[in-house]
Write an enzyme that holds these catalytic residues in place. Structure first.
Site, short mmCIF file in Angstrom:
data_model
loop_
_atom_site.label_atom_id
_atom_site.label_comp_id
_atom_site.label_asym_id
_atom_site.label_seq_id
_atom_site.Cartn_x
_atom_site.Cartn_y
_atom_site.Cartn_z
N GLU A 230 1.19 -1.34 -0.14
CA GLU A 230 -0.34 0.21 0.06
C GLU A 230 0.74 1.03 0.01
O GLU A 230 0.81 2.31 1.25
CB GLU A 230 -0.83 -0.31 1.22
CG GLU A 230 -1.69 -1.01 1.27
CD GLU A 230 -3.68 -0.93 1.89
OE1 GLU A 230 -3.13 -0.41 3.27
OE2 GLU A 230 -3.63 -1.72 2.20
N GLU B 94 -6.47 -8.03 -0.92
CA GLU B 94 -7.57 -7.77 0.04
C GLU B 94 -8.02 -7.56 0.45
O GLU B 94 -8.91 -5.93 0.21
CB GLU B 94 -5.99 -6.56 1.10
CG GLU B 94 -4.91 -6.90 2.17
CD GLU B 94 -4.71 -6.53 3.29
OE1 GLU B 94 -5.47 -4.90 3.79
OE2 GLU B 94 -3.38 -6.75 3.15
#
Ligand code: NAG
Ligand code: NAG
Ligand code: NAG
Ligand code: NAG
Ligand code: NAG
Ligand code: NAG
Ligand code: NAG
Ligand code: NAG
Ligand code: NAG
Ligand code: NAG
Ligand code: NAG
Ligand code: NAG
Length: 814
Positions: free
Chosen positions: A181, A252
């Site tokens: 991320e 995710e």
């Protein structure tokens, strides 16, 4: 069809679709390609250090039974490299054994190396020693950081290569992740961000694993690294792969959201997850979905990051203890099975989509051999009736129906056919006898006792080096005449307990995302010297954000308002003690506990007290938890191993502690004479503690006339065969199943008729077959599993012809 056949059948599907390990892994614009075959893969995150090695085989097997093809894990750098160049892969850190167990069960691995991982894990997985590397700036185009990041990444890749664990070597690892991320923080690093992304990608690719690399939430991931989506609704939010030659992968898809102290658990329904998974496959051509988490587990020791509770994603399809959470697990299993029925058509066919109404849409896939699979989507918040290929279909609000043959509804994301489980905890041992406890009072240090000195308030992490959550700040304050005053402490976080002349005068704390706070407390000062001792505690290191190495914790300013006089103590002479005496002596271990003088339990609990008791393990094999509901805040150890921090006194807005039960893995226990030690910061009462066992005690199933027939009763490979089978007249049925070694001991409720509600709350309606209980008892009591069709015949007649009916059964598992 019997349940057994159904399970056998699912097993076959799982092994056909995911069983073979190894081979060439590449990708195209549609999916990952393994051994020349496009793959539609369901994956679930299970982190090896968040459970114990003896739990791994059963967690992986339940994941496989749930229809997963892949197990996803991060690699936890700070566990593996506690000091530069010193590695540890023992016990819960044994990643090689974990991956080999996955391989032996025939599943693939998605290896998210990071090595920055966030993951609500202490320091986002970075070892704390990195903090003291001169001139380091984490996660940026910075030579010292890049040196250590590369060294560790290479170490892991080489270790796994030497065990032949990459698919290119015949192993189970089909993809790896570098960074995590990063796009969230990239801008903060200005010109030091983009080159780092390129460097990380090149460094990873240069390690030549033979399998693709991904970067999650990194839209500009350089070729050949694949950018992937994280979030709850990738079916709506993902901008898509940054090249037509890359597949859409969802690394995710949060099964709910991590819990923090003081917040109410946000539960994400099975229906919402299923809807978003199907949507991602349709709208984004998704071909890889990872559930974060499939099993969350436990943040043992001090491994949780700031304000993260000890249980991790307990609401996942496998709960903290590894028990199957229904209906989530079963509903997703049915989703996977339904999608797997059409995966060839999805991956190799051509698709068209067209409107079925204002907010309804059809996605239809056609294969070479005239196979046809359809997905009917209703994005409306109201139910809809749609016409599709000359038939009418009812679509519940916000739902997707899957028709693997373009005719029969195999699954609807909003219709849950799976039973609901009730988990309960049974006290097996109460520690309510004063005589069985011993205690040791932690020493409150004063300035003269300390050896670390400074004329400024020191930053906490830089001082403790994370060897402890605790740092004492001590000083001496002189006044000529005793008085009532106000002590003010500003802290960067997380918790402070203020002691003046050895007496607790007040405590304060921050919260997740708002760690800093101010404590104001009334104090009585004596004439002459007063001992000021402030215990600052952290509840985990921070785990995310840019410039993590510059984050501050501990005290910022201290002052005393004494009558009209203001004294700023911030730049007084301060003495420091890192950690507690009990921690230094390790009095939570068998050897260490004899280093201090324990005494009998004080009837009025004092703050900063260590408590000790011995107990025998509860019989059986059910998971074990300790109920700490009577305590305040602290940490607990079993036979020298920390089961994590606890914090009961920090309530959620609705007035409850965030977590009361704390998991004690069976493998931490001996049959007899286990040592439990607690360090309690506040004035909790240990006499209220109990040891409980955890099990599924109730199961409940519900079907009704409006439900579709239960999912798939077809043989998968031969879709044509199933097309011949007609599903007319099939009655819905309730299927109940108790956990292994448990049997249905009692029917708590049974009604065939116009009942109201569902498994969460129900009532008998005006129409109710008086035979309900008898029929269900005969079919179920004494069995581990039973199936009761909602059929008039079964119940000896229709109690109210022409009225919409249902069947609901709740049973006790004994
Ligand atoms: C780099 O990694 C190797 C193992 O691959 C290790 O032996 C060495 O100590 C590491 N170097 C540093 C400076 O940490
Ligand atoms: C916890 O609750 C606070 C206040 O409602 C909110 O701002 C914060 O985002 C929540 N944190 C998490 C991790 O859910
Ligand atoms: C077909 O699907 C695409 C992608 O979801 C969407 O943008 C488009 O509007 C759909 N077309 C119709 C006619 O519904
Ligand atoms: C999905 O794939 C189809 C081709 O089968 C293509 O027409 C469509 O644009 C793709 N959708 C997305 C969102 O990439
Ligand atoms: C983190 O967990 C590992 C094992 O999983 C444990 O050995 C270690 O002590 C923990 N670290 C901290 C800081 O508590
Ligand atoms: C729907 O009905 C029309 C007219 O009866 C027929 O021509 C068509 O083939 C039917 N479509 C399907 C998919 O059955
Ligand atoms: C950490 O402490 C050292 C001295 O112990 C000091 O030189 C350094 O500036 C401190 N760093 C931070 C970030 O506070
Ligand atoms: C401060 O601590 C010292 C050492 O424990 C003690 O002798 C002294 O009485 C304390 N001062 C006050 C005012 O309690
Ligand atoms: C301090 O004492 C004053 C008066 O005695 C009281 O009004 C105030 O609420 C007290 N403050 C705290 C923080 O307890
Ligand atoms: C106390 O002193 C510190 C350090 O000089 C300063 O930052 C702080 O603002 C002062 N506090 C008050 C209330 O004046
Ligand atoms: C119960 O079953 C008996 C036959 O087994 C039947 O005669 C009777 O009508 C049933 N009662 C109801 C309410 O369905
Ligand atoms: C980080 C991230 O992707 N967060 C998203 C998770 O899902 C919720 C719900 O769709 C979004 O609001 C967040 O932006």
């Amino acid at each position: 069809m019997s349940m057994w056949w159904w399970l056998w059948w699912l097993g076959t599907v799982a092994s056909v679709s995911g069983g073979v390990s190894g081979g060439d892994v590449t990708y195209d614009g549609r999916s990952l390609i393994i051994n020349g075959q496009r793959k539609l893969l369901f994956s679930g995150s299970i982190h090896y250090p968040r459970s114990t090695p003896d739990m791994w085989p059963s967690l992986i097997s339940k994941a496989k039974q749930g229809g997963l093809d892949v197990i996803d894990t991060y690699v936890f750098w700070n566990l593996h490299e506690p000091q530069p160049g010193q590695y540890d892969f023992s016990g819960r850190r044994d990643i090689v054994s974990f991956i080999k167990e996955i391989q032996s069960q025939g599943l693939y691995v998605c290896l998210r190396i990071g090595p920055f991982i966030e993951s609500e894990w202490s320091y986002g997985g970075l070892p704390f020693w990195l903090h003291d590397v001169p001139d380091i700036v984490f996660r940026s185009d910075n030579e010292p950081f890049k040196f250590y990041m590369k060294n560790f990444t290479r170490k892991i890749v080489n270790m796994l290569k030497s065990e032949n664990l990459f698919a290119s070597q015949g192993g189970p690892i089909i993809i790896s992740q570098i960074e995590n991320e990063y796009q969230n923080v990239e801008k903060a690093f200005h010109e030091k961000g983009p080159p780092y992304v390129i460097w990380a990608a090149e460094m990873a690719v240069g390690l030549q694993t033979g399998v693709p690399w991904v970067m999650c939430k990194q839209d500009d991931a350089p070729d050949p690294v694949i950018n992937t989506c994280n979030g709850m609704k990738c079916g709506e939010t993902f901008v898509g792969p940054n090249s037509p030659n890359k597949p859409a992968l969802w690394t995710e898809n949060w099964t709910h959201f991590y819990d923090v102290y003081g917040n109410i658990t946000k539960i994400r329904s099975a229906e919402d997850i299923a809807y978003n998974v199907a949507l991602f496959i349709l709208k984004k051509n998704g071909s890889f979905i990872n559930y974060y988490m499939y099993h969350g587990g436990t943040n043992f020791g001090r491994n949780a990051s700031a304000f993260i509770i000890t249980a991790y994603y307990d609401q996942a399809p496998l709960d903290e203890y590894g028990l199957i959470r229904q209906p989530k697990w079963g509903h997703l299993k049915e989703l996977h099975a339904a999608i797997k029925l059409c995966s060839e058509t999805l991956l190799y066919g051509v698709s068209v989509n067209f409107s079925l109404g204002a907010l309804q849409e059809a996605y239809v896939f056609h294969g070479d051999l005239r196979e046809c699979a359809a997905f009917l989507v209703n994005t409306d918040v109201k139910k809809a009736l749609v016409q599709f290929q000359n038939s009418t279909y009812e679509l519940p609000p916000k739902s997707i129906s899957i028709l693997p043959d373009c005719k029969t509804v195999a699954f609807n994301t909003a219709k849950v056919n799976t039973q609901v489980n009730t988990r309960s905890r049974k006290p097996t041992m109460k520690f309510d006898s004063v005589k069985t406890w011993e205690e040791y009072q932690e020493v409150i240090p004063i300035f003269d006792d300390t050896s670390i000195r400074s004329d400024v308030l020191l930053e906490q992490m830089n001082t403790t080096k994370d060897v402890s959550d605790y740092l004492w700040y001590t000083s001496s304050f002189q006044i000529s005449e005793g008085s009532k005053s106000v002590l003010s402490v500003n802290s960067f976080g997380h918790v402070v307990h203020a002691f003046v002349n050895g007496v607790l005068t007040g405590s304060g704390h921050g919260a997740n995302r708002h760690p800093s706070f101010t404590l104001e407390t009334n104090i009585s000062l004596n004439s002459g010297a007063n001992n000021i001792s402030l215990l600052s505690a952290m509840v985990g290191l921070p785990d995310s954000g840019a410039y993590l190495e510059r984050r501050a914790a501990g005290l910022q300013t201290v002052s005393i308002q004494e009558n009209q006089e203001f004294h700023n103590l911030t730049n007084y002479s301060w003495g420091y003690q890192v950690g507690l005496v009990g921690e230094r002596l390790q009095i939570y271990t068998e050897e260490g506990s004899s280093d201090v003088q324990w005494s009998g339990l004080d009837p009025s609990p004092q703050p900063l007290t260590w408590y000790k008791i011995n107990f025998d393990a509860p019989g059986g094999t059910d998971p074990v938890a300790i109920n700490l509901g009577s305590m305040g805040k602290g940490e607990a150890w079993i036979n020298g191993q920390s089961i994590g921090r606890y914090w009961i006194s920090f309530h959620t807005p609705d007035g409850f502690p965030s977590q009361i039960w704390y998991h004690i893995p069976r493998s931490f226990l001996k049959p007899t004479n286990n040592l439990l030690v607690l360090f309690e910061e506040e004035s909790g009462n240990p006499l209220g503690i109990s040891i409980d066992t955890v099990s599924i005690t109730k199961v409940c199933g519900h079907v009704s006339d409006s439900n579709p027939p239960p999912v798939i009763s077809w043989n998968t490979q031969t879709l044509s065969q199933h097309k011949q089978k007609k599903h007319c007249g099939r009655r819905p049925k309730v299927q109940l199943s108790c956990p292994p070694k448990r049997y249905i001991s009692k029917i708590l409720f049974a009604s065939f008729g116009s009942l109201s509600g569902n498994c969460e709350g129900y009532a008998v309606g005006s129409c109710h077959s008086s035979n309900s209980t008898d029929v269900v008892e005969k079919a179920c009591v004494g069995k581990r599993r039973c199936t009761v069709p909602q059929s008039y015949k079964k119940f000896g007649g229709d109690p109210c012809p022409g009225i919409r009916k249902g069947l609901l059964i709740e049973a006790q598992c004994g």
